[in-house]
Design an enzyme around this catalytic site. Structure first.
Site, PDB file in Angstrom:
ATOM      1  N   SER A  49       0.831  -1.257   0.052  1.00 32.88           N
ATOM      2  CA  SER A  49       0.101   0.100   0.114  1.00 32.88           C
ATOM      3  C   SER A  49       0.752   1.158   0.107  1.00 32.88           C
ATOM      4  O   SER A  49       1.579   1.551  -0.892  1.00 32.88           O
ATOM      5  CB  SER A  49      -1.066   0.084   1.183  1.00 32.88           C
ATOM      6  OG  SER A  49      -2.049   0.841   1.213  1.00 32.88           O
ATOM      7  N   ASP A 136      -9.546  -6.412  -2.992  1.00 32.62           N
ATOM      8  CA  ASP A 136      -8.880  -5.308  -2.586  1.00 32.62           C
ATOM      9  C   ASP A 136      -9.749  -3.887  -2.888  1.00 32.62           C
ATOM     10  O   ASP A 136      -9.778  -3.596  -4.155  1.00 32.62           O
ATOM     11  CB  ASP A 136      -7.485  -4.947  -3.284  1.00 32.62           C
ATOM     12  CG  ASP A 136      -6.950  -3.844  -2.533  1.00 32.62           C
ATOM     13  OD1 ASP A 136      -7.273  -3.134  -2.093  1.00 32.62           O
ATOM     14  OD2 ASP A 136      -5.641  -3.808  -2.870  1.00 32.62           O
ATOM     15  N   HIS A 170      -6.802  -6.269   0.862  1.00 35.74           N
ATOM     16  CA  HIS A 170      -6.071  -5.486   0.951  1.00 35.74           C
ATOM     17  C   HIS A 170      -4.939  -5.400   1.887  1.00 35.74           C
ATOM     18  O   HIS A 170      -5.252  -5.030   3.237  1.00 35.74           O
ATOM     19  CB  HIS A 170      -6.558  -3.909   0.837  1.00 35.74           C
ATOM     20  CG  HIS A 170      -5.615  -2.696   0.835  1.00 35.74           C
ATOM     21  ND1 HIS A 170      -4.965  -2.413  -0.208  1.00 35.74           N
ATOM     22  CD2 HIS A 170      -4.912  -1.845   1.716  1.00 35.74           C
ATOM     23  CE1 HIS A 170      -4.292  -1.319  -0.121  1.00 35.74           C
ATOM     24  NE2 HIS A 170      -4.086  -1.101   1.344  1.00 35.74           N
ATOM     25  N   TRP A 310       3.342   9.363   0.482  1.00 35.62           N
ATOM     26  CA  TRP A 310       3.372   9.208  -1.145  1.00 35.62           C
ATOM     27  C   TRP A 310       2.418  10.414  -1.819  1.00 35.62           C
ATOM     28  O   TRP A 310       1.977  10.246  -2.640  1.00 35.62           O
ATOM     29  CB  TRP A 310       2.733   8.064  -1.507  1.00 35.62           C
ATOM     30  CG  TRP A 310       1.278   7.315  -0.813  1.00 35.62           C
ATOM     31  CD1 TRP A 310       0.781   7.028   0.436  1.00 35.62           C
ATOM     32  CD2 TRP A 310       0.214   7.470  -1.530  1.00 35.62           C
ATOM     33  NE1 TRP A 310      -0.323   6.990   0.594  1.00 35.62           N
ATOM     34  CE2 TRP A 310      -0.929   7.259  -0.557  1.00 35.62           C
ATOM     35  CE3 TRP A 310      -0.377   7.928  -2.793  1.00 35.62           C
ATOM     36  CZ2 TRP A 310      -2.229   7.132  -1.024  1.00 35.62           C
ATOM     37  CZ3 TRP A 310      -1.576   7.802  -3.313  1.00 35.62           C
ATOM     38  CH2 TRP A 310      -2.453   7.515  -2.391  1.00 35.62           C
TER      39      TRP A 310
END
Length: 358
Positions: A49, A136, A170, A310
């Site tokens: 992730s 996910d 996920h 990110w």
């Protein structure tokens, strides 16, 4: 911008890292990181992730060091482009509004021209492993596919492996650790009867010996001291797994694994570092595994889920050579390799990626 160094400094650092004392345990510096006989120009990375985004950012920024990347439930390089709104609207969810590949490619090429990431030709022979579970709901299929679209512009297509697995949510899939494979709950390890660690390492290194026990104690080290002024957004402590042969000075490879959001040590302790499955393969293949940790924060920088950066909470340069978290991890590598922590490497070794030699 990237600092310059000379080959002599690098080679001296590697020689000092343990080549002369194969039977003696490695020395430990003031941060608690051991001096190891690792090649800082032959690193591989992985992540889940936000950790997948970080692994990819580190790969593009330091392509002269990184020889392969494995992304579990991640999207394309700098998908958010410095915007939390873009991160939430285009880089998460079912992917009905995925990022524009051409726009991201133009951004990547511009950064390479400006030398805020290293030359893109370094990526050509690298190995890339991309994984997503069909259950996910956090990173949709269209977003996941954009990561493949980006990588195939720079990496030999035969070197990219893309996997989608049914009944997987996920999370980081394991053989037996964690909870419901189809879910997405803390500690984000899935009991999936699937060894993602072994699969990704085999893809990155080409060949692996049968796994060991992976039960050696983790090394806990001071990330603030190891990363210096770049480590403000990191937790106080990080983890390192060092197989016995590596601790005794044998030549070993380094793999860095970046946890996902809410998978940091304040939330799950050392479970990801102990139960991801990477350590089992490290034991038998002379792999050192670095597990750096982010700290959650409800003040500046705002990061309540303890995600790797990110989208830009540490600054506009987060996905480049000047990214604070990227710099901090680089310092950790240099400390372990015996390279001056104030020195970077501005070269690309000629040898091809291969399995650790045993």
């Amino acid at each position: 911008m990237m600092k310059k160094s000379i080959l002599v400094a690098l080679l001296c650092g590697v020689v000092l890292s343990g080549c002369s004392g194969q039977d003696e345990p490695s020395e430990v510096d003031e941060s608690g990181l051991p001096r190891l006989n690792i090649d800082p120009l032959r690193v591989t990375v992985s992540g889940l992730s936000s950790g997948a985004y970080m692994a990819q950012q580190f790969h593009f920024a330091h392509s002269e060091r990184v020889r392969g990347a494995a992304l579990v439930a991640g999207g394309p390089y700098d998908c958010a482009q410095g915007s939390l709104a873009t991160a939430l609207s285009q880089c998460m969810g079912n992917g009905t509004n995925p990022p524009d590949s051409e726009q991201l490619l133009a951004l990547i090429r511009q950064r390479a021209e400006q030398r805020t990431i290293q030359p893109l030709e370094n990526l050509r022979q690298d190995q890339v492993w991309l994984f997503r579970g069909e259950r996910d709901n956090t990173v949709g299929d269209a977003i996941f596919n954009r990561a493949h679209d980006i990588y195939q512009q720079f990496v030999e297509p035969a070197n990219i492996e893309q996997i989608t697995r049914a009944e997987t949510g996920h999370l980081w899939p394991t053989l037996t650790s964690g909870g419901d494979c189809a879910g997405s709950e803390s500690p984000y390890l899935g009991n999936c009867n699937y060894d993602a660690a072994g699969e990704l390492l085999a893809a990155l290194y080409g060949y692996l010996h049968e796994p060991g026990s992976g039960e050696r104690a983790l090394v806990t080290f001071d990330q603030q001291m190891a990363g210096g002024r770049f480590a403000d957004s990191l937790a106080d402590e990080g983890y390192l797994y060092v197989p016995e042969e590596c601790a005794q000075g044998q030549a070993c490879s380094l793999h860095i694994s970046f946890h996902g959001c809410n998978q940091h040590s304040a939330a799950v302790g050392d479970r990801f570092a102990r139960e991801s499955g990477l350590n089992r393969w490290a034991d038998s293949n002379r792999l050192v595994i670095l597990y750096p940790q982010v700290r959650p924060s409800t003040t500046e920088p705002m990061n309540p889920q303890g995600c790797w950066d990110w989208w830009g909470y540490t600054g506009a340069d987060y996905a480049t050579l000047d990214g604070l978290q990227i710099e901090a991890v680089l310092k950790m590598i240099n400390r372990m390799a015996g390279v001056d922590v104030n020195t970077d490497v501005d070269m690309h070794a000629d040898t091809e990626t291969g399995a650790p030699e045993n």
